[in-house]
Scaffold this motif. Structure first.
Motif, PDB file in Angstrom:
ATOM      1  N   ARG A 145       0.862  -1.198   0.000  1.00 52.89           N
ATOM      2  CA  ARG A 145       0.000   0.000   0.000  1.00 52.89           C
ATOM      3  C   ARG A 145       0.890   1.236   0.000  1.00 52.89           C
ATOM      4  O   ARG A 145       1.900   1.278   0.727  1.00 52.89           O
ATOM      5  CB  ARG A 145      -0.886  -0.011   1.238  1.00 52.89           C
ATOM      6  CG  ARG A 145      -1.878   1.134   1.321  1.00 52.89           C
ATOM      7  CD  ARG A 145      -2.838   0.947   2.495  1.00 52.89           C
ATOM      8  NE  ARG A 145      -2.287   1.414   3.769  1.00 52.89           N
ATOM      9  CZ  ARG A 145      -2.152   0.642   4.836  1.00 52.89           C
ATOM     10  NH1 ARG A 145      -2.460  -0.646   4.772  1.00 52.89           N
ATOM     11  NH2 ARG A 145      -1.677   1.148   5.975  1.00 52.89           N
ATOM     12  N   CYS A 146       0.508   2.222  -0.808  1.00 51.67           N
ATOM     13  CA  CYS A 146       1.325   3.437  -0.927  1.00 51.67           C
ATOM     14  C   CYS A 146       1.211   4.288   0.329  1.00 51.67           C
ATOM     15  O   CYS A 146       0.103   4.489   0.858  1.00 51.67           O
ATOM     16  CB  CYS A 146       0.857   4.240  -2.133  1.00 51.67           C
ATOM     17  SG  CYS A 146       1.764   5.778  -2.335  1.00 51.67           S
ATOM     18  N   LEU A 147       2.342   4.793   0.813  1.00 51.91           N
ATOM     19  CA  LEU A 147       2.343   5.637   2.012  1.00 51.91           C
ATOM     20  C   LEU A 147       1.658   6.982   1.743  1.00 51.91           C
ATOM     21  O   LEU A 147       1.191   7.631   2.676  1.00 51.91           O
ATOM     22  CB  LEU A 147       3.787   5.901   2.472  1.00 51.91           C
ATOM     23  CG  LEU A 147       4.551   4.701   3.035  1.00 51.91           C
ATOM     24  CD1 LEU A 147       6.001   5.080   3.327  1.00 51.91           C
ATOM     25  CD2 LEU A 147       3.888   4.183   4.308  1.00 51.91           C
ATOM     26  N   THR A 148       1.588   7.360   0.464  1.00 58.56           N
ATOM     27  CA  THR A 148       1.046   8.690   0.154  1.00 58.56           C
ATOM     28  C   THR A 148      -0.385   8.622  -0.367  1.00 58.56           C
ATOM     29  O   THR A 148      -1.302   9.143   0.250  1.00 58.56           O
ATOM     30  CB  THR A 148       1.945   9.371  -0.920  1.00 58.56           C
ATOM     31  OG1 THR A 148       3.296   9.291  -0.483  1.00 58.56           O
ATOM     32  CG2 THR A 148       1.543  10.820  -1.145  1.00 58.56           C
ATOM     33  N   CYS A 149      -0.584   7.873  -1.474  1.00 58.54           N
ATOM     34  CA  CYS A 149      -1.942   7.890  -2.068  1.00 58.54           C
ATOM     35  C   CYS A 149      -2.753   6.665  -1.667  1.00 58.54           C
ATOM     36  O   CYS A 149      -3.909   6.527  -2.043  1.00 58.54           O
ATOM     37  CB  CYS A 149      -1.821   7.965  -3.598  1.00 58.54           C
ATOM     38  SG  CYS A 149      -1.284   6.417  -4.373  1.00 58.54           S
ATOM     39  N   HIS A 150      -2.126   5.761  -0.903  1.00 60.79           N
ATOM     40  CA  HIS A 150      -2.797   4.558  -0.347  1.00 60.79           C
ATOM     41  C   HIS A 150      -3.265   3.579  -1.427  1.00 60.79           C
ATOM     42  O   HIS A 150      -4.025   2.660  -1.124  1.00 60.79           O
ATOM     43  CB  HIS A 150      -3.982   4.967   0.551  1.00 60.79           C
ATOM     44  CG  HIS A 150      -3.589   5.962   1.614  1.00 60.79           C
ATOM     45  ND1 HIS A 150      -2.633   5.680   2.581  1.00 60.79           N
ATOM     46  CD2 HIS A 150      -3.956   7.255   1.814  1.00 60.79           C
ATOM     47  CE1 HIS A 150      -2.460   6.758   3.350  1.00 60.79           C
ATOM     48  NE2 HIS A 150      -3.247   7.725   2.907  1.00 60.79           N
ATOM     49  N   ALA A 164       8.154   1.138  -5.274  1.00 60.20           N
ATOM     50  CA  ALA A 164       7.461   2.399  -5.599  1.00 60.20           C
ATOM     51  C   ALA A 164       6.010   2.129  -5.961  1.00 60.20           C
ATOM     52  O   ALA A 164       5.669   1.094  -6.533  1.00 60.20           O
ATOM     53  CB  ALA A 164       8.163   3.064  -6.769  1.00 60.20           C
ATOM     54  N   CYS A 165       5.173   3.092  -5.598  1.00 59.65           N
ATOM     55  CA  CYS A 165       3.743   3.019  -5.929  1.00 59.65           C
ATOM     56  C   CYS A 165       3.563   3.115  -7.442  1.00 59.65           C
ATOM     57  O   CYS A 165       4.199   3.961  -8.092  1.00 59.65           O
ATOM     58  CB  CYS A 165       3.037   4.192  -5.238  1.00 59.65           C
ATOM     59  SG  CYS A 165       1.334   4.414  -5.762  1.00 59.65           S
ATOM     60  N   MET A 166       2.712   2.261  -7.989  1.00 59.66           N
ATOM     61  CA  MET A 166       2.508   2.269  -9.457  1.00 59.66           C
ATOM     62  C   MET A 166       1.648   3.460  -9.869  1.00 59.66           C
ATOM     63  O   MET A 166       1.590   3.831 -11.022  1.00 59.66           O
ATOM     64  CB  MET A 166       1.845   0.958  -9.877  1.00 59.66           C
ATOM     65  CG  MET A 166       2.778  -0.169  -9.508  1.00 59.66           C
ATOM     66  SD  MET A 166       2.859  -1.530 -10.562  1.00 59.66           S
ATOM     67  CE  MET A 166       1.844  -2.691  -9.649  1.00 59.66           C
ATOM     68  N   GLN A 167       0.984   4.074  -8.903  1.00 56.52           N
ATOM     69  CA  GLN A 167       0.147   5.246  -9.244  1.00 56.52           C
ATOM     70  C   GLN A 167       0.957   6.529  -9.172  1.00 56.52           C
ATOM     71  O   GLN A 167       0.993   7.317 -10.085  1.00 56.52           O
ATOM     72  CB  GLN A 167      -1.048   5.360  -8.262  1.00 56.52           C
ATOM     73  CG  GLN A 167      -1.904   4.123  -8.147  1.00 56.52           C
ATOM     74  CD  GLN A 167      -2.695   3.819  -9.423  1.00 56.52           C
ATOM     75  OE1 GLN A 167      -3.068   4.749 -10.143  1.00 56.52           O
ATOM     76  NE2 GLN A 167      -2.874   2.550  -9.723  1.00 56.52           N
ATOM     77  N   CYS A 168       1.645   6.725  -8.007  1.00 58.36           N
ATOM     78  CA  CYS A 168       2.267   8.049  -7.803  1.00 58.36           C
ATOM     79  C   CYS A 168       3.785   7.975  -7.663  1.00 58.36           C
ATOM     80  O   CYS A 168       4.460   8.991  -7.528  1.00 58.36           O
ATOM     81  CB  CYS A 168       1.662   8.733  -6.569  1.00 58.36           C
ATOM     82  SG  CYS A 168       2.225   8.007  -5.010  1.00 58.36           S
ATOM     83  N   GLY A 169       4.325   6.738  -7.572  1.00 59.74           N
ATOM     84  CA  GLY A 169       5.789   6.598  -7.524  1.00 59.74           C
ATOM     85  C   GLY A 169       6.384   6.725  -6.133  1.00 59.74           C
ATOM     86  O   GLY A 169       7.580   6.500  -5.932  1.00 59.74           O
TER      87      GLY A 169
HETATM   88 ZN    ZN Z   1       0.918   6.303  -4.449  1.00 54.43          ZN
END
Ligand code: ZN
Ligand code: BV8
Length: 262
Positions: A145-150, A164-169
């Motif tokens: 789970r992304c720490l920023t955009c979840h 890295a998050c696949m949405q926001c990196g």
């Molecule tokens: Zn993200």
């Protein structure tokens, strides 16, 4: 087991274990309409997944007790160490398979009008055994789970994973509920509703020490359900249970099925 002479089929069950499935539990199982099964690490023990407690020990990782390395503050303190702990466990899991306990629970899901499987485990073995709509109170070791955009992303059991998050990196963390963290929204509510509405509740392979999961059998009991514990050891819940089956889940669950002729 049933009093009187044992029929050959009963002898086979008797030989498997000196365990007795009471007439009361057999009747409850046969007449139950809504069943809740709550599982913990013990249901995966016979698949080779180490439990956290039990046997007098407690899981330790690089000198840290598991409730330290699996705690919320570790994510900000040392995310790399948290990933090392979960990557190790996920790779350990990749070669492990569901055991007879997982398979029996999967077979029960079509036996009742309403069967809800709620697990504290993050290993995904219930789903691999064929269980559907499993409520994972503590998340999944195969998800990040992304720490920023979840945003959430699946992680391959065997393979590598992205940092890295696949949405926001931004950075990702295991999508697992750590000590001190809230449960996934809706998961506990669904589990508590199942506990309030069930007429038969199985508590399988949990030391019943971790809340709020450990509160569920009491909710079921207070709502009038018949509560049956399956565990080789006694737990803080044992005294409130209507039936305590002392044994390994992989032995006991098939015996319960056999005792009602399935
Ligand atoms: Zn993200
Ligand atoms: C929460 C994922 C609200 C990670 C896990 C201070 C601050 C905040 C909260 C607390 C606090 N102090 C206490 C709390 C509450 C805390 C808690 O309950 N602590 C306990 C230890 C006292 N709970 C939480 O933090 C929860 N969140 O309360 O949110 C909140 C939030 C913020 C502030 C305030 C309140 C979150 C808890 C979830 C933690 N994450 N797992 C990971 O996997 O690393 S819990 C972890 O323990 C596993 O999920 C595991 O499943 C779970 C419970 O353990 P068990 O499943 O029971 O396993 P265990 O090894 O203990 O026992 C195995 C059993 O199987 C034994 O009985 C054994 O006899 C039996 N067995 C063995 N072989 C077999 C068998 N049985 C059958 N067959 C066999 N073959």
């Amino acid at each position: 087991m049933y009093g009187g002479a044992l029929l050959p089929s009963q002898q086979s069950m008797q030989l498997q274990s000196d365990l007795t499935i009471s007439r009361k539990l057999r009747e409850k199982f046969i007449e139950a309409k809504r069943v809740l099964a709550l599982t913990g690490a013990g249901v995966s023990a016979e698949s080779g997944v180490p439990t956290f407690r039990g046997g007098g020990g407690a899981a330790v990782w690089k000198g840290m007790p598991f409730d330290v390395i699996s705690s919320a503050q570790m994510v900000s303190r040392d995310l790399a160490a948290v990933w090392e702990w979960f990557d190790y466990r996920r790779r350990l899991l990749s070669s492990l398979r569901p055991n007879p306990a997982h398979l029996e629970l999967a077979s029960w899901q079509t036996r009742f009008d309403d069967f809800r499987l709620v697990t504290q485990n993050i290993d995904g073995l219930h789903q691999l055994a064929g269980s559907k709509s499993v409520v994972e109170l503590h998340g999944s070791i195969c998800r990040a789970r992304c720490l920023t955009c979840h945003a959430r992303q699946e992680i391959d059991r065997e393979g590598e994973r992205s940092d890295a998050c696949m949405q926001c990196g931004d950075l990702v963390r295991p999508d697992v509920v750590l000590f001190g963290e809230m449960l996934p929204s809706g998961a506990y509510e669904a589990a508590a509703a199942a506990a309030e509405n069930c007429d038969l509740c199985f508590v399988i392979g949990t030391s019943a020490l971790v809340y709020p999961a450990a509160a569920l059998p009491t909710i079921a009991r207070d709502a009038g359900a018949f509560v049956c514990e399956v565990n080789p050891e006694r737990t803080p819940l044992s005294d409130l249970c209507d039936e305590v089956l002392t044994g390994k889940a992989g032995d006991v669950l098939p015996l319960i099925s056999a005792s009602v002729g399935i």
